[in-house]
Design an enzyme around this catalytic site. Structure first.
Site, PDB file in Angstrom:
ATOM      1  N   HIS A  26      39.456  21.777 -20.624  1.00 30.46           N
ATOM      2  CA  HIS A  26      39.319  22.139 -19.216  1.00 30.46           C
ATOM      3  C   HIS A  26      40.510  21.613 -18.402  1.00 30.46           C
ATOM      4  CE1 HIS A  26      37.818  20.961 -15.133  1.00 30.46           C
ATOM      5  NE2 HIS A  26      37.495  22.234 -15.113  1.00 30.46           N
ATOM      6  N   GLU A  73      43.406  23.818 -18.946  1.00 27.69           N
ATOM      7  CA  GLU A  73      43.230  25.053 -18.163  1.00 27.69           C
ATOM      8  C   GLU A  73      43.774  24.857 -16.742  1.00 27.69           C
ATOM      9  OE1 GLU A  73      40.336  26.221 -15.083  1.00 27.69           O
ATOM     10  OE2 GLU A  73      39.073  25.987 -16.873  1.00 27.69           O
ATOM     11  N   HIS A  74      43.410  23.738 -16.102  1.00 27.45           N
ATOM     12  CA  HIS A  74      43.920  23.453 -14.743  1.00 27.45           C
ATOM     13  C   HIS A  74      45.445  23.383 -14.745  1.00 27.45           C
ATOM     14  CE1 HIS A  74      40.646  21.967 -11.885  1.00 27.45           C
ATOM     15  NE2 HIS A  74      39.985  22.493 -12.897  1.00 27.45           N
ATOM     16  N   GLU A  84      35.840  17.475  -9.015  1.00 22.32           N
ATOM     17  CA  GLU A  84      35.043  18.545  -9.637  1.00 22.32           C
ATOM     18  C   GLU A  84      33.886  17.921 -10.426  1.00 22.32           C
ATOM     19  OE1 GLU A  84      37.328  21.144 -12.176  1.00 22.32           O
ATOM     20  OE2 GLU A  84      35.673  22.557 -12.419  1.00 22.32           O
TER      21      GLU A  84
END
Lengths: 426, 429
Positions: free
Chosen positions: B67, B70-71, B142
């Site tokens: 993840h 991905e950012h 997040e």
């Protein structure tokens, strides 16, 4: 270019809107009813669609009703409540397969329209009251629905901001009504409200899909009839005079602080300044290239989300972000600085151009879904205007830097709300 | 280029495997304004133990790294890719799941330009220590946002109950602590291992000229020097059949309790048609048991145990899978007791031909509704393809399903030892 071609026909007590398009494999029917939101009726009105969707004379239990929908190739049927400015809008949506794509050629559209008519006009009623059991069950569920707003902190903080900011205005009322009011509703009182709503509300039926306009109009004419009415309108509220900024800190057991900030734009859907306001919101906080995203998230690394959105029928702009409690001052400062930048015209031609491109894209994408088409067209009903999407896009493209700066001058910071896990340190 | 026609649906799908191993699918959608494209790697949060490209030893990487990667792929030396997409009138996004990382855009103009941007930004990583550090603050928020979300906590709480060793139990974003250990070198190591075209799939759906788009993709890929890569070696520790824990209660700042009952998948090694059948049949079973037209649903609703948040679902991937049933409830203990009664009762009969027929119709209509959505087509097709299944086999498989198959699945799937419960309760004052 005409991006949506909507035909509108005046029917008995309602308007029929048809958008013929071949892009979907289903047909969508949306029934909308609108009335001014009021303290006295908001909870009754919020409960009504849930009772209506659970049964009818022909389908006296929700099991029978749902089994019928499953048989119709899993037609999806649901109700929805919204606040559009000072109005409370109920929607009933039915999405049903187009038999063109099935081996079975049962005329599903006609059956779907008959079903919708049944739900609206033939409720499970005896002696001037809805069925007692159903009403009690739905009251119980409705209390849970109201309560669940508290458990979702993003929703909760947005509602709290509106409550504080619009205290004393209609808009402060909750879309699902008040917890305290639910218990007092009876099967009788709800039925009298049903009669009132169906004789006074402004009613609209949208049909979107690969349909024949004449056929839809004929079925609608045959099956759905109400008495004529003069829809009740709410006068546009006077511009709120600039006042001292209200600051609210609420402490709860939360890990992340929720910062919600409300501005008054005093600009409404369809106003001359409205299109420039849309572009302003886009440059300021509407997208992932916007000032809020860049400055709060990318540069200061304070948040995962930081965005703004407009309430077009109430003249408001709302900013929302989730931050650490200790970063409150810094986040508020950045959000205010970025608004000051808008007022000074501190944004580039490139930001202007890219924002317009993204707004255009967003609208064109919205009309790739049937519900999106309905929501866009319904703005005209709420505002009693007749703005085509083409006109909307044209006006938006025309907004200049000067227009936006002029609009920015009108925007007033009103309320700063912070839901925090930590008491303010003195 | 291969063309596959779905007559009943009136859709056509075009496919080609490129020289570098990339699978490309194009589905033209006439009448639509937008084109939607996803570029997906078969790499998600569960792939945390593997042999990095060019190495010999297995390594374990910090939780949340897929993840995180991905950012970080959105940031380039000359700025942010979001900016570039919006200059080109597109809206871009990405997501990481247990098994996939997908990058996507949608746009109603400049489609070719945006497609070029999509392929290039995903295939040209740029990670620096400085930008990696900066991202930790953003992802930290997040993670905190999800920490406050009771539905998310309930969902992961249940998965943790079901699985003892499998990394599906780890939150996709990791924890604030785990991501603090991520470095730019680790990101490159993961990137080089999992972002080879032979591990990826590109799907384009929209009002496009198929030939032109396919040529563009081929040209773009041909320019990039990918060497062929050996098969990726992932490792998963053995997982027991039974649920790891039977029950967990989490206290949170909520007013309404929440409750989910889960059943751990029985088959962890299926793929292809076998997996599709099993997943679909289990979902049909759940629908017959708990759909809105079922007697069970009516009873639970009448007893005040469920409201309109009630839902159920079964998903299966290679190595893990689970059914989940539940929602908001005023009485979690009673809801669990009733759900168990209903689940075990069905093993003794009650699955009728008539109810199956109704559920099939419902599911077929649901599929038609779903293929209105370009997002659904691209994302689900990719998920199916990574499991060697074909999304467009759903309707024919449903049509062929028999009541005996549903009964067989009911018998083998519903089992006390693979069942677990998670509840969110209001914090005591």
């Amino acid at each position: 270019m005409t991006v949506i071609s909507e035909s509108v026909k005046e029917m008995e007590g309602y308007n029929l809107h048809i958008v013929k398009t071949e892009k979907f494999k289903t047909n969508t029917l949306v029934w909308k009813m609108k009335a001014p939101i009021s303290k006295e009726e908001v909870t009754l009105r919020a409960l009504l669609p849930y009772v209506l969707q659970s049964s009818s004379k022909k389908y006296p239990s929700s099991t029978k009703l749902r089994a019928f929908l499953d048989e119709l190739y899993g037609a999806s049927f649901y109700v929805d409540l919204a606040k559009k400015g000072d109005y409370h809008v109920i929607s009933f949506a039915l999405e049903i397969a187009n038999e063109k794509f099935l081996s079975d050629k049962t005329p599903l559209l006609r059956i779907g329209m008959e079903f919708l008519a049944e739900i609206l006009t033939n409720p499970n009623v005896a002696n001037n009251a809805f069925e007692q059991d159903t009403v009690e069950k739905e009251k119980r569920t409705h209390k849970q629905r109201i309560q669940s707003n508290y458990d979702d902190k993003m929703k909760y903080s947005s509602t709290r901001l509106v409550e504080e900011m619009c205290k004393g205005e209609r808009y402060a009322l909750h879309v699902h009504g008040e917890m305290d009011e639910v218990a007092g509703i009876t099967a009788q009182s709800l039925f009298s409200y049903y009669k009132k709503a169906f004789s006074e509300d402004e009613l609209d039926l949208y049909v979107i899909g690969d349909v024949s306009e004449d056929e839809v109009a004929a079925i609608a004419h045959e099956k759905i009839k109400f008495s004529p009415r003069q829809p009740k309108l709410v006068e546009r509220s006077e511009a709120v005079a600039e006042r001292e900024v209200k600051t609210i800190n609420e402490v709860q057991d939360v890990k992340q602080g929720k910062l919600n900030i409300g501005f008054r734009t005093n600009i409404f859907y369809g106003d001359e300044d409205y299109y420039a306001l849309q572009v302003l919101n886009g440059i300021y906080g509407g997208f992932s290239h916007s000032k809020l995203f860049i400055n709060v998230r990318e540069k200061a690394s304070l948040a995962y989300y930081a965005a703004s959105r407009l309430e077009s029928h109430k003249g408001l702009m709302m900013v929302m972000s989730g931050i650490e409690h200790r970063n409150y001052e810094q986040a508020v400062a950045i959000i205010n600085e970025q608004m000051a930048a808008m007022k000074k015209g501190d944004f580039s031609e490139q930001e202007l151009a890219q924002t317009k491109a993204v707004i255009r894209n967003q609208l064109l994408e919205t009309i790739d879904t049937a519900r999106g088409i309905v929501e866009i067209l319904y703005h005209n009903v709420v505002s009693h205007q007749n703005i085509t999407l083409d006109h909307w896009l044209e006006q938006m493209e025309r907004a200049t830097k000067e227009d936006i700066v002029k609009v920015a001058q009108k925007i007033q910071l009103d309320t700063v709300y912070f839901l925090t896990g930590q008491e303010a340190v003195q | 280029m291969e063309k596959i026609t779905f007559e009943q649906l009136q859709e056509e799908l075009y496919y080609e495997k490129l020289a570098n191993g990339l699978d490309v699918y194009i589905l033209p959608k006439r009448g639509f304004n937008k084109t939607y494209a996803t570029f997906t790697t078969k790499y998600g949060s569960v792939d945390n133990h593997f042999i990095p490209l060019g190495k010999e030893e297995f390594v374990k990487v910090p939780d949340g790294i897929a993840h995180f990667l991905e950012h970080k792929l959105f940031e380039k030396e000359d700025g942010d890719v979001f900016q570039q997409f919006s200059r080109q009138g597109a809206s871009a996004n990405a997501f990481t799941s247990f098994t996939r990382t997908a990058y996507l855009f949608s746009s109603t103009s400049n489609v070719e330009l945006n497609l070029e941007t999509l392929m290039d930004f995903v295939q040209e990583p740029y990670f620096t220590e400085k930008t990696v550090e900066k991202e930790k603050g953003i992802i930290g928020q997040e993670i905190t946002m999800y920490d406050d979300n009771p539905d998310w906590r309930l969902y992961f709480g249940l998965i943790e109950n079901l699985y003892q060793n499998h990394p599906v139990k780890i939150d996709i974003a990791g924890t604030i602590d785990s991501i603090s250990h991520i470095t730019k070198d680790m990101l490159y190591e993961c990137y080089n291992t999992f972002y080879h075209p032979s591990n990826m799939l590109l799907f384009v759906v929209g009002p496009v000229d198929v030939e032109k788009i396919m040529n563009q993709i081929k040209e773009n890929q041909a320019k990039k020097p990918f060497e062929s890569q050996p098969e990726i070696k992932r490792r998963f520790e053995a997982e027991k059949k039974e649920a790891n824990e039977g029950k967990k209660i989490l206290e949170m700042n909520v007013q309404t309790p929440k409750c989910l009952l889960g059943i751990k998948a029985l088959h962890h090694d299926q793929s292809g048609m076998e997996m599709l059948k099993n997943e679909l049949t289990t979902n049909v079973l759940l629908d017959m048991l708990f759909g809105k037209s079922s007697v069970n649903y009516e009873q639970l609703y009448n007893e005040g145990l469920i409201d309109d948040t009630f839902s159920y679902d079964y998903t299966q991937e290679s190595g893990f899978g689970f059914a989940m049933i539940g929602g908001d409830t005023s009485n979690p203990e009673q809801l669990v007791a009733r759900l168990k009664e209903m689940l075990f009762a069905i093993k003794n009969g009650g699955l009728t031909e008539e109810a199956l027929l109704r559920t099939k119709k419902k599911k077929i209509g649901g599929f038609l509704r779903a293929v209105n959505s370009p997002e659904f087509i691209a994302n689900q097709f990719t998920r199916y393809a990574f499991n060697e299944m074909n999304l467009f086999d759903v309707v024919p498989t449903l049509e062929k399903m028999t009541i005996d198959e549903v009964k067989r699945v009911a018998n083998e799937f519903i089992s006390e030892e693979r069942l677990s419960v998670c509840q969110i309760m209001p914090k005591k004052k």
